[in-house]
Design an enzyme around this catalytic site. Structure first.
Site, PDB file in Angstrom:
ATOM      1  N   GLY B  44       0.716  -1.120  -0.047  1.00 54.07           N
ATOM      2  CA  GLY B  44      -0.079  -0.266  -0.099  1.00 54.07           C
ATOM      3  C   GLY B  44       0.798   1.174  -0.027  1.00 54.07           C
ATOM      4  O   GLY B  44       0.261   2.381  -0.220  1.00 54.07           O
ATOM      5  N   CYS B 253     -26.796 -10.449 -16.125  1.00 59.56           N
ATOM      6  CA  CYS B 253     -26.367 -10.225 -17.539  1.00 59.56           C
ATOM      7  C   CYS B 253     -27.434 -10.742 -18.459  1.00 59.56           C
ATOM      8  O   CYS B 253     -27.963 -11.605 -18.571  1.00 59.56           O
ATOM      9  CB  CYS B 253     -24.893 -10.866 -17.861  1.00 59.56           C
ATOM     10  SG  CYS B 253     -24.556 -10.745 -19.495  1.00 59.56           S
ATOM     11  N   CYS B 256     -25.408 -13.505 -20.647  1.00 61.02           N
ATOM     12  CA  CYS B 256     -24.962 -14.947 -20.220  1.00 61.02           C
ATOM     13  C   CYS B 256     -25.807 -15.280 -18.845  1.00 61.02           C
ATOM     14  O   CYS B 256     -25.688 -16.332 -18.314  1.00 61.02           O
ATOM     15  CB  CYS B 256     -23.578 -15.062 -20.010  1.00 61.02           C
ATOM     16  SG  CYS B 256     -22.929 -13.957 -18.594  1.00 61.02           S
ATOM     17  N   CYS B 278     -22.329  -8.149 -18.927  1.00 64.20           N
ATOM     18  CA  CYS B 278     -20.983  -8.441 -18.222  1.00 64.20           C
ATOM     19  C   CYS B 278     -20.191  -7.251 -18.569  1.00 64.20           C
ATOM     20  O   CYS B 278     -19.745  -7.130 -19.896  1.00 64.20           O
ATOM     21  CB  CYS B 278     -20.502  -9.775 -18.194  1.00 64.20           C
ATOM     22  SG  CYS B 278     -21.259 -11.136 -17.507  1.00 64.20           S
ATOM     23  N   CYS B 284     -18.156 -13.187 -19.493  1.00 66.10           N
ATOM     24  CA  CYS B 284     -19.371 -13.341 -20.238  1.00 66.10           C
ATOM     25  C   CYS B 284     -19.318 -14.405 -21.421  1.00 66.10           C
ATOM     26  O   CYS B 284     -20.194 -15.446 -21.541  1.00 66.10           O
ATOM     27  CB  CYS B 284     -19.634 -12.046 -20.893  1.00 66.10           C
ATOM     28  SG  CYS B 284     -21.535 -11.914 -21.453  1.00 66.10           S
TER      29      CYS B 284
END
Lengths: 258, 305, 235
Positions: B44, B253, B256, B278, B284
């Site tokens: 970080g 979605c 899909c 997606c 997808c």
């Protein structure tokens, strides 16, 4: 009357090459005591304030502070992290220009709440309640809590700055010309507010001002500075009513009476 | 004789003109790798690095490209996505860049990639051991918009003074009734540094937490690299009474049928027709290849382009 | 009963640096003491230094030499040489002062001005205000004025606020600098009563009264200050 002082200053000096900012300043400050540092431009009073509040590193001398746990610490031997923490919790600094002491682009509530968040407060509702309470104490309407200080008048900004500083219940507040540049009626209101808060909260304060009336109203003790030196010190009313040093007499006699 | 010399000199000229493997010279790679190692050692923390001039301008992923170029090897398989899709301009051109200068294999399948360079999204499929996710980062400093001074933000990170970050969230709630930050949502790493996860939607934040992959972040213009080694603790900042929440879409979605994935809105016609699909194109396609389909999609075979 | 205040050989002159360092002597070798439960009055012509003596006892004026010994907190304190904090503590608990003019602070109501010395000693604001109200009532200050800041009051009204503020505590020593100067006969009588009450409480009073009737009503002893007048040398 408490037994021990809060701040001990010993032979504090600041030089800029050959020029003297301030020299050989020694005094003690007790809890709940307000000390005015008075002088004209170039007297060294602002330099002194900055050296005391660790904003400027002195050339010589020592400043010791008694922490909340009772331990005495030399401010310039502390780590920067400790000093910054002190600045945020136990101390306050009220700038002459409130924009220097505020975040102008965040709301009044965020300005007041920042210090709380900085020491770990994580409950939004509580932060907001505390901010609202403090805005009330400095006579800013609670409906202004989400407004930015950019939309405030000078007096309101200054009051907000005070609230921002006092929210963590500091024991020592430094003030640099807190009423400078404000209209007279606004000044009166601010001074009364400061007086009240200082009394209610038992704050110790060091107030730098060129205005003797401010010194008389806010402080019980006073130091007069000229050319970097303290030329007279004592009870405020004594220094103003029975000035001994030539420069003090000049200062006092120069004040226009209304 | 002249001919032979000419051949040799043109060969020499050609060999001088070719790129080093992955474009960057070895010394630069070494410098970047050192920065990456330091970043991994301090999760970080933004490590400054000497960002090089790349054959694309700032703002086009130079940081990500430099990180990828420093870690990629001839046996790696590279996937590049931009907003989740493999087929946008950026993704296509960066993939082509690495094909040319590193001659590596490329793929659109998340599961097959060893290095995934991404702009603004994390793949839906959980990453595995040994995978590296390289993020393109515009502004690495999460405090930048509140505190413009670099000197001050460095101190704040060094001294763990993050009150200002919560001020930003407080302002959000005060203005919008809730934390309205929806992307580049700040996180706390291993309980120490506050980090900007790059402009990925906050929906993706939980994927960063204890990921099995190595996550590297490169900001070319700002010249910073930071990192999350595998299994790093990543917690989104919030308030006790306004806890962190991810977006929910309330629908699957359209192609899909996947649920709980980040969806893009696609405008179909001038009459307000739209579909939600997606954002992660590979996810997808893979689902459709497996036989899943949503209300609009036919099983795999039909290109969505 | 131990003596609450002893003034011993105090001398003071003003040095006016703005007038080339001209020395203005005020008093020289002043010595006296006051007793609890009695009122001593400083007498002498105008300008002889009576007001200055009161101010020196209060620590408002500095002293060139000599001592001002006060019984404070069970021990003896020399106000003339004490540090500022000590003087402030003496003022808070031992020596009260009714000055000649009220220094009006903006925005603070008359009631709060009068109540302040008690609040400063830790008393609750409500209880302090109640006591202030009783005194203001006795001094015949109209109730309508109690909530207003005294800056716009007449001289007599301001003086009554001042008196209330001075008499509200139980300081063992009370200094009074012309407390009845702007008052009418009715209120002068009230002040005389207040002084008598203080005497009964064992307070030692030291005052300056130009009004002869009041002076004769309250004075137990007169200290002639002209005996301490310093020789005036021409500048």
């Amino acid at each position: 009357m408490s037994d021990e002082p809060l701040l001990r200053v010993s032979a504090l000096s600041k030089y800029y090459g050959a020029r003297t900012g301030c020299e050989d300043v020694t005094f003690e400050l007790w809890p709940g005591e307000v000390l005015a540092v008075v002088g004209e431009s170039g007297s060294g009073k602002t330099t002194l304030l900055n050296c005391l509040s660790t904003r400027l590193t002195p050339s010589a001398g020592c400043v010791s502070y008694r922490m909340r746990d009772g331990e005495w610490r030399d401010l310039y031997r502390m780590s920067e992290a400790e000093r910054r923490l002190l600045m945020r919790t136990d101390w306050g600094f009220v700038h002459q220009n409130p924009a220097d002491g505020l975040r102008m682009t965040v709301s009044a509530g965020a300005n007041v709440g920042e210090r709380l968040m900085a020491v770990g407060e994580r409950h939004y509702g509580r932060i907001r309640d505390t901010a609202t309470e403090w805005l009330g104490r400095v006579e800013i309407g609670a409906d202004r809590i989400d407004d930015q200080p950019r939309a405030f008048s000078g007096g309101m900004r200054q009051r907000l700055q005070i609230a921002r500083n006092l929210v963590t219940a500091p024991r020592l507040v430094f003030m640099d010309e807190p009423t400078g540049g404000l209209d007279v009626s606004v000044q009166a209101r601010l001074l009364d507010l400061l007086r009240g808060l200082v009394n209610d909260l038992g704050l110790a304060a060091i107030v730098v001002t060129h205005d003797l009336a401010v010194a008389r109203l806010l402080s019980r003790r006073m130091m007069v500075m000229k050319d970097g030196h303290v030329i007279e010190a004592g009870l405020t009313d004594r220094v103003l009513d029975d000035p001994r040093a030539p420069y003090t007499q000049l200062l006092v006699s120069s004040v226009l009476a209304v | 004789m002249t001919e032979a010399t000419g051949t040799r000199s043109s060969e020499a000229a050609r060999s001088l003109a070719t790129y080093n493997f992955a474009y960057l010279d070895e010394q630069t790679k070494r410098m970047i790798r050192r920065a990456i190692l330091k970043a991994i050692a301090i999760p970080g923390y933004q490590v400054p690095f000497a960002s090089r001039e790349m054959p694309m301008p700032y703002g086009w992923g130079t940081g990500g490209v430099q990180v990828t170029a420093a870690v990629i090897g001839p046996d790696d398989v590279l996937k590049v996505i931009d907003q989740g899709a493999d087929d946008t301009t950026n993704a296509v051109s960066i993939r082509a860049f690495f094909k040319k200068v590193a001659r590596v294999a490329v793929t659109t399948r998340t599961a097959e990639a060893t290095i995934i360079q991404t702009r603004h999204r994390i793949p839906e499929q959980p990453l595995a051991d040994g995978q590296i996710l390289v993020y393109q980062v515009p502004i690495p400093e999460p405090l930048r918009f509140l505190e413009p001074r670099e000197t001050e933000t460095r101190k704040m990170h060094a001294l763990e003074e993050y009150g200002l970050m919560h001020v930003k969230l407080y302002e959000d709630i005060a203005r919008n009734g809730r934390i309205a930050t929806t992307y580049a949502y700040p996180v706390k790493v291993e309980g120490r540094y506050v980090m900007d996860p790059s402009p990925t939607p906050k929906f993706d934040n939980p994927k960063m937490h204890r990921s099995r992959a190595l996550q590297l972040f490169g900001a070319g213009r700002e010249k910073r690299i930071y990192a999350l080694p595998p299994f790093t603790e990543v917690v989104s900042l919030d308030f006790e009474d306004h806890p962190f929440e991810i977006q929910s879409f309330g629908r699957p979605c359209a192609l899909c049928g996947a649920e709980g994935v980040y969806l893009d809105e696609v405008i179909l016609d001038d009459r307000g027709g739209r579909m939600f699909v997606c954002s992660d194109t590979d996810h997808c396609e893979t689902r459709r290849a497996d036989g899943h389909h949503g209300e609009l999609g036919a099983p795999a075979g039909e290109a969505a382009e | 009963m131990p003596v609450p205040l002893v003034v011993s050989e105090i001398s003071k002159s003003f040095v006016m640096h703005l007038r080339g360092g001209m020395r203005l002597p005020v008093i020289s070798g002043a010595s006296f003491s006051i007793e609890a439960g009695r009122c001593a009055v400083l007498g002498g012509p105008s300008g002889v230094g009576k007001s200055s003596i009161l101010k020196m006892v209060y620590g408002n004026y500095g002293v060139d030499s000599g001592q001002i010994i006060v019984r404070h907190d069970g021990r003896l304190v020399d106000v003339a040489s004490a540090d500022p904090r000590t003087v402030l503590d003496v003022r808070r608990r031992t020596i009260g002062y009714v000055s000649q003019f009220l220094r009006a602070v903006p925005r603070v109501s008359a009631l709060d001005v009068a109540a302040e010395p008690l609040v400063e000693r830790g008393e609750s604001r409500q209880s302090a205000r109640e006591k202030a109200a009783m005194l203001l009532h006795r001094l015949n200050l109209p109730e309508a004025l109690w909530g207003l800041p005294p800056a716009t009051f007449s001289g007599g009204e301001q003086q009554r606020v001042n008196i209330a503020r001075g008499f509200i505590t139980d300081h063992p020593i009370l200094l009074l600098d012309e407390p009845t100067a702007s008052l009418d006969a009715v209120n002068r009588a009230v002040v005389v009563d207040l002084v008598a009450e203080k005497k009964r409480q064992g307070v030692a009073l030291l005052g300056i009264f130009h009004d002869r009737d009041v002076r004769e009503a309250v004075a137990d002893v007169v200290i002639d200050v002209s005996g301490f007048a310093a020789a005036r040398t021409a500048a």
